[in-house]
Design an enzyme around this catalytic site. Sequence first.
Site, short mmCIF file in Angstrom:
data_model
loop_
_atom_site.label_atom_id
_atom_site.label_comp_id
_atom_site.label_asym_id
_atom_site.label_seq_id
_atom_site.Cartn_x
_atom_site.Cartn_y
_atom_site.Cartn_z
N ASP A 22 1.15 -23.81 15.75
CA ASP A 22 1.43 -24.22 17.13
C ASP A 22 2.02 -25.62 17.08
O ASP A 22 1.97 -26.29 16.03
CB ASP A 22 0.12 -24.23 17.95
CG ASP A 22 0.32 -24.70 19.39
OD1 ASP A 22 1.37 -24.38 19.98
OD2 ASP A 22 -0.56 -25.39 19.93
N SER A 23 2.54 -26.07 18.20
CA SER A 23 3.03 -27.45 18.27
C SER A 23 1.87 -28.43 18.08
O SER A 23 2.10 -29.56 17.68
CB SER A 23 3.66 -27.68 19.64
OG SER A 23 2.73 -27.35 20.66
N CYS A 85 2.30 -20.30 19.73
CA CYS A 85 2.88 -21.25 20.69
C CYS A 85 3.90 -20.46 21.48
O CYS A 85 4.79 -19.82 20.90
CB CYS A 85 3.55 -22.39 19.92
SG CYS A 85 4.50 -23.51 20.96
N GLU A 164 -5.29 -31.62 26.98
CA GLU A 164 -5.46 -32.44 25.78
C GLU A 164 -6.37 -33.64 26.05
O GLU A 164 -7.03 -34.15 25.15
CB GLU A 164 -4.10 -32.91 25.26
CG GLU A 164 -3.21 -31.74 24.91
CD GLU A 164 -2.42 -31.94 23.64
OE1 GLU A 164 -2.32 -33.07 23.18
OE2 GLU A 164 -1.91 -30.93 23.12
N CYS A 196 1.04 -20.09 27.86
CA CYS A 196 0.98 -21.29 27.02
C CYS A 196 -0.37 -21.21 26.32
O CYS A 196 -1.39 -20.92 26.97
CB CYS A 196 1.06 -22.54 27.88
SG CYS A 196 0.75 -24.07 26.97
N HIS A 198 -2.31 -23.38 25.32
CA HIS A 198 -3.32 -24.33 25.80
C HIS A 198 -4.12 -23.75 26.98
O HIS A 198 -5.27 -24.10 27.17
CB HIS A 198 -2.65 -25.61 26.31
CG HIS A 198 -2.29 -26.60 25.26
ND1 HIS A 198 -1.35 -26.36 24.31
CD2 HIS A 198 -2.75 -27.86 25.03
CE1 HIS A 198 -1.22 -27.43 23.53
NE2 HIS A 198 -2.07 -28.35 23.95
N1 DGL Z 1 1.02 -24.65 23.00
C1 DGL Z 1 2.35 -24.81 23.50
C2 DGL Z 1 2.85 -23.48 24.08
O1 DGL Z 1 2.15 -22.48 24.04
C3 DGL Z 1 2.42 -25.85 24.60
C4 DGL Z 1 2.37 -27.27 24.15
C5 DGL Z 1 3.74 -27.88 23.92
O2 DGL Z 1 4.48 -28.14 24.88
O3 DGL Z 1 4.02 -28.12 22.76
O4 DGL Z 1 3.94 -23.43 24.59
#
Ligand code: DGL
Length: 281
Positions: A22-23, A85, A164, A196, A198
């Site tokens: 993931d990012s 991600c 976060e 997303c 998150h």
């Molecule tokens: N976890 C990332 C996603 O699912 C979101 C966080 C980011 O913008 O890097 O898109």
Amino acid sequence: MRKLTPDSLAISEEPHPIGVFDSGIGGLTVAAALRQLLPGEDIFYIGDTARVPYGGKSATTIQRYSREISDLLLAESAKIIVVACNTASALGVPRLKETLHVPVIGVIQPGAEAAVRATQNGRIGVIGTRGTIASEAYQRAIYALDAKVTVSSQSCPILVPLIEEGWIDDPISDAVIERYLEKFVSNGIDTLVLGCTHYPLMREAIQRFVGPGITLVDSAANCALAVRDLLQEKGLFAPVNHRGNLRVAATDATDGFLRVAEKALGIDVGEVELRTVRGGS
Ligand code: DGL
């Protein structure tokens, strides 16, 4: 390190890990779902914390980042790559599928399939980062499955920083959720895709706002189910009786959010390893 080929994977007795990236740390929602569903599998997770967030970056940049982090996972002998991600799934997965020698799976297709299964009235909402929403990847995936449904979408860029920060259950986050989602609750959707990785951490607050009449589709849980099917199809399950473990690496410091995610997900990630991306920022 031994070079893997699809043939060596199929007959391998050594347990190779599932590579997940993931990012940042949000993709741990996918790792946690995988741990729960596939406790016999080793998982090697990399969060690209040096370059998070991906959400507002261009497709070209996301494709490069996705390849660089996948190469780090292949250096750990990953048998498949799970792109945990949505932004990288929307913008990076097609290129990874064309160029990598191991199977690649993202979160968009499993989420789209689950949304189409869940909707009763044919009205689906999708929320995600700017990059994911602008790519229209969910729309394409959903319409390819069922051309009769309608899909509305909304980018929610402030939600990732709030999560976060650990403000998962907080009046300020509730106000932001209301601001982003009020149009959805009034336009008659019955299914909302948390597009997303998150967002599952804020699932309760989102459900509270949209009410029980809207089904939330969680990309983490559905991605884990798709990974299980893929391992089955490719004959890549770890040996029976193997006890899987989770190793977590990052490309920079993980700050406090790692502990937020650990607590919210009920997982123990242990010591975080550092990996360096050769391509830089
Ligand atoms: N976890 C990332 C996603 O699912 C979101 C966080 C980011 O913008 O890097 O898109």
